[in-house]
Design an enzyme around this catalytic site. Structure first.
Site, PDB file in Angstrom:
ATOM      1  N   MET A 135       0.656  -1.286   0.090  1.00 49.83           N
ATOM      2  CA  MET A 135       0.172   0.169   0.144  1.00 49.83           C
ATOM      3  C   MET A 135       0.950   1.177   0.099  1.00 49.83           C
ATOM      4  O   MET A 135       0.508   2.426   0.615  1.00 49.83           O
ATOM      5  CB  MET A 135      -0.812  -0.097   1.214  1.00 49.83           C
ATOM      6  CG  MET A 135      -1.929  -1.140   1.344  1.00 49.83           C
ATOM      7  SD  MET A 135      -2.935  -1.399  -0.391  1.00 49.83           S
ATOM      8  CE  MET A 135      -4.250  -0.258  -0.067  1.00 49.83           C
ATOM      9  N   ARG A 136       2.125   1.167  -0.547  1.00 52.56           N
ATOM     10  CA  ARG A 136       2.969   2.363  -0.646  1.00 52.56           C
ATOM     11  C   ARG A 136       3.114   2.607  -2.042  1.00 52.56           C
ATOM     12  O   ARG A 136       3.244   1.589  -2.979  1.00 52.56           O
ATOM     13  CB  ARG A 136       4.141   2.134  -0.074  1.00 52.56           C
ATOM     14  CG  ARG A 136       4.035   1.842   1.312  1.00 52.56           C
ATOM     15  CD  ARG A 136       3.654   3.188   2.416  1.00 52.56           C
ATOM     16  NE  ARG A 136       3.688   2.661   3.645  1.00 52.56           N
ATOM     17  CZ  ARG A 136       3.164   3.772   4.437  1.00 52.56           C
ATOM     18  NH1 ARG A 136       3.167   4.881   4.270  1.00 52.56           N
ATOM     19  NH2 ARG A 136       3.121   3.193   5.829  1.00 52.56           N
ATOM     20  N   ASN A 155       1.872  -4.834 -10.340  1.00 53.48           N
ATOM     21  CA  ASN A 155       0.892  -4.467  -9.039  1.00 53.48           C
ATOM     22  C   ASN A 155      -0.501  -5.135  -9.441  1.00 53.48           C
ATOM     23  O   ASN A 155      -0.867  -5.129 -10.368  1.00 53.48           O
ATOM     24  CB  ASN A 155       0.987  -2.940  -8.964  1.00 53.48           C
ATOM     25  CG  ASN A 155       0.110  -2.629  -8.040  1.00 53.48           C
ATOM     26  OD1 ASN A 155       0.009  -3.046  -6.745  1.00 53.48           O
ATOM     27  ND2 ASN A 155      -0.885  -1.680  -8.196  1.00 53.48           N
ATOM     28  N   HIS A 157      -4.523  -4.290  -8.823  1.00 48.94           N
ATOM     29  CA  HIS A 157      -5.027  -3.062  -7.888  1.00 48.94           C
ATOM     30  C   HIS A 157      -6.598  -3.444  -8.049  1.00 48.94           C
ATOM     31  O   HIS A 157      -7.381  -4.272  -9.068  1.00 48.94           O
ATOM     32  CB  HIS A 157      -5.093  -1.892  -9.272  1.00 48.94           C
ATOM     33  CG  HIS A 157      -5.954  -0.664  -8.713  1.00 48.94           C
ATOM     34  ND1 HIS A 157      -5.453   0.210  -7.710  1.00 48.94           N
ATOM     35  CD2 HIS A 157      -6.988  -0.208  -9.269  1.00 48.94           C
ATOM     36  CE1 HIS A 157      -6.183   0.967  -7.483  1.00 48.94           C
ATOM     37  NE2 HIS A 157      -7.356   0.918  -8.325  1.00 48.94           N
TER      38      HIS A 157
HETATM   39  C1  GRF Z   1      -6.132  -6.464  -2.685  1.00 43.95           C
HETATM   40  O1  GRF Z   1      -7.571  -6.268  -2.660  1.00 43.95           O
HETATM   41  C2  GRF Z   1      -5.276  -5.576  -3.608  1.00 43.95           C
HETATM   42  O2  GRF Z   1      -5.834  -5.252  -4.763  1.00 43.95           O
HETATM   43  C3  GRF Z   1      -5.305  -4.446  -2.962  1.00 43.95           C
HETATM   44  O3  GRF Z   1      -4.900  -4.664  -1.586  1.00 43.95           O
HETATM   45  C4  GRF Z   1      -5.694  -5.752  -1.048  1.00 43.95           C
HETATM   46  C5  GRF Z   1      -4.457  -6.859  -0.899  1.00 43.95           C
HETATM   47  O4  GRF Z   1      -5.053  -8.012  -0.146  1.00 43.95           O
HETATM   48  N1  GRF Z   1      -4.068  -3.537  -3.318  1.00 43.95           N
HETATM   49  P1  GRF Z   1      -4.336  -8.952   0.609  1.00 43.95           P
HETATM   50  O5  GRF Z   1      -3.227  -8.452   1.265  1.00 43.95           O
HETATM   51  O6  GRF Z   1      -3.529  -9.762  -0.767  1.00 43.95           O
HETATM   52  O7  GRF Z   1      -5.204 -10.149   0.923  1.00 43.95           O
END
Ligand code: GRF
Length: 240
Positions: A135-136, A155, A157
């Site tokens: 998340m960065r 990535n 999304h």
């Molecule tokens: C997922 O929905 C991904 O698309 C987003 O953050 C969430 C991560 O979930 N970027 P996890 O940690 O893989 O369970």
């Protein structure tokens, strides 16, 4: 099966995408091996998942680094190879209108965090870096040191890009009243969620669906899409 690519993963949380990829590797569904998992946050469940699978783990604690830069901006020692002018000109994460102080403080804390990431990542010499719920955002300082020769940072999304970039793709999709939601795998570039798209999957949002249901439908598709895109990358690498 072809030759296995070496992949590293960055996470911030629960790591269900990471788990799907670990399982696909273990079941030989994809030609890949995950050699490390790094997190920007200590103690997250995804790190446990990696450890359970015998994968090296590390943490670069972004929150602490950002706080240190805020508390003592004059005490900061930037990495020797970091050029503020160059990175500022290339980056597409913050607009110029955000103001000098904000942009430079952002890039300073990221330079320190990203140098720490690079020090852990580069020795593995991976073919692919997977952002599995990391998340960065990453700046050109980091991206240019990973993308040697070609794009290597993938990535996932939680929305159908280019709609709903940012941190809450499913929430934004749901609140907008969309009838279709989805997920996207893309290479990252210097902007936020703007790089070339590698794959997408979509699902219907029914009249009575709650946000929880939307997230559940989306995640189930993410667990299919990410391994598929990694496999396509591995096949293309195998031919290169
Ligand atoms: C997922 O929905 C991904 O698309 C987003 O953050 C969430 C991560 O979930 N970027 P996890 O940690 O893989 O369970």
């Amino acid at each position: 099966m072809g030759k296995k690519i070496k992949a590293g993963a960055l996470i911030s949380g629960g790591g269900t995408n990471l788990q799907a990829i670990i399982d696909s590797c273990a079941q030989d569904k994809i030609d890949a091996k995950i050699v490390f998992t790094g997190s920007d946050t200590p103690g997250v469940k995804g790190l446990e998942r990696a450890e359970r699978a015998g994968i090296d783990t590390f943490v670069v604690d972004y929150r602490t680094i950002i706080q240190q830069v805020k508390n003592d901006p004059d005490g900061v020692v930037l990495p020797g190879d970091f050029d503020m002018e160059e990175i500022r000109a290339k980056q597409n994460l913050l607009p110029e209108s955000a103001g000098n102080e904000k942009i430079e403080r952002f890039l300073t804390s990221r330079a320190i965090a990203e140098r720490a990431l690079l020090d852990r990542i580069l020795p593995y010499d991976v073919d692919l870096l997977i952002l599995a719920g990391f998340m960065r955002t990453l700046t050109p300082y980091f991206i240019d040191r990973i993308n040697t020769g070609h794009r290597k940072i993938m990535n996932i999304h939680p929305a159908l890009l280019p709609a709903f970039p940012g941190t809450d793709g499913y929430g934004d999709t749901f609140r907008y009243g969309c009838k279709v939601g989805g997920c996207t795998v893309h290479f990252i570039d210097y902007g936020e969620d703007t790089g070339p798209i590698l794959g997408q999957k979509a699902f219907q949002i029914e009249e009575n669906d709650t946000l929880e249901i939307v997230k559940k439908k989306g995640l189930a598709l993410e667990w299919e899409l990410f391994p598929e895109c990694i496999q396509r990358f591995a096949e293309e690498r195998g031919q290169a």
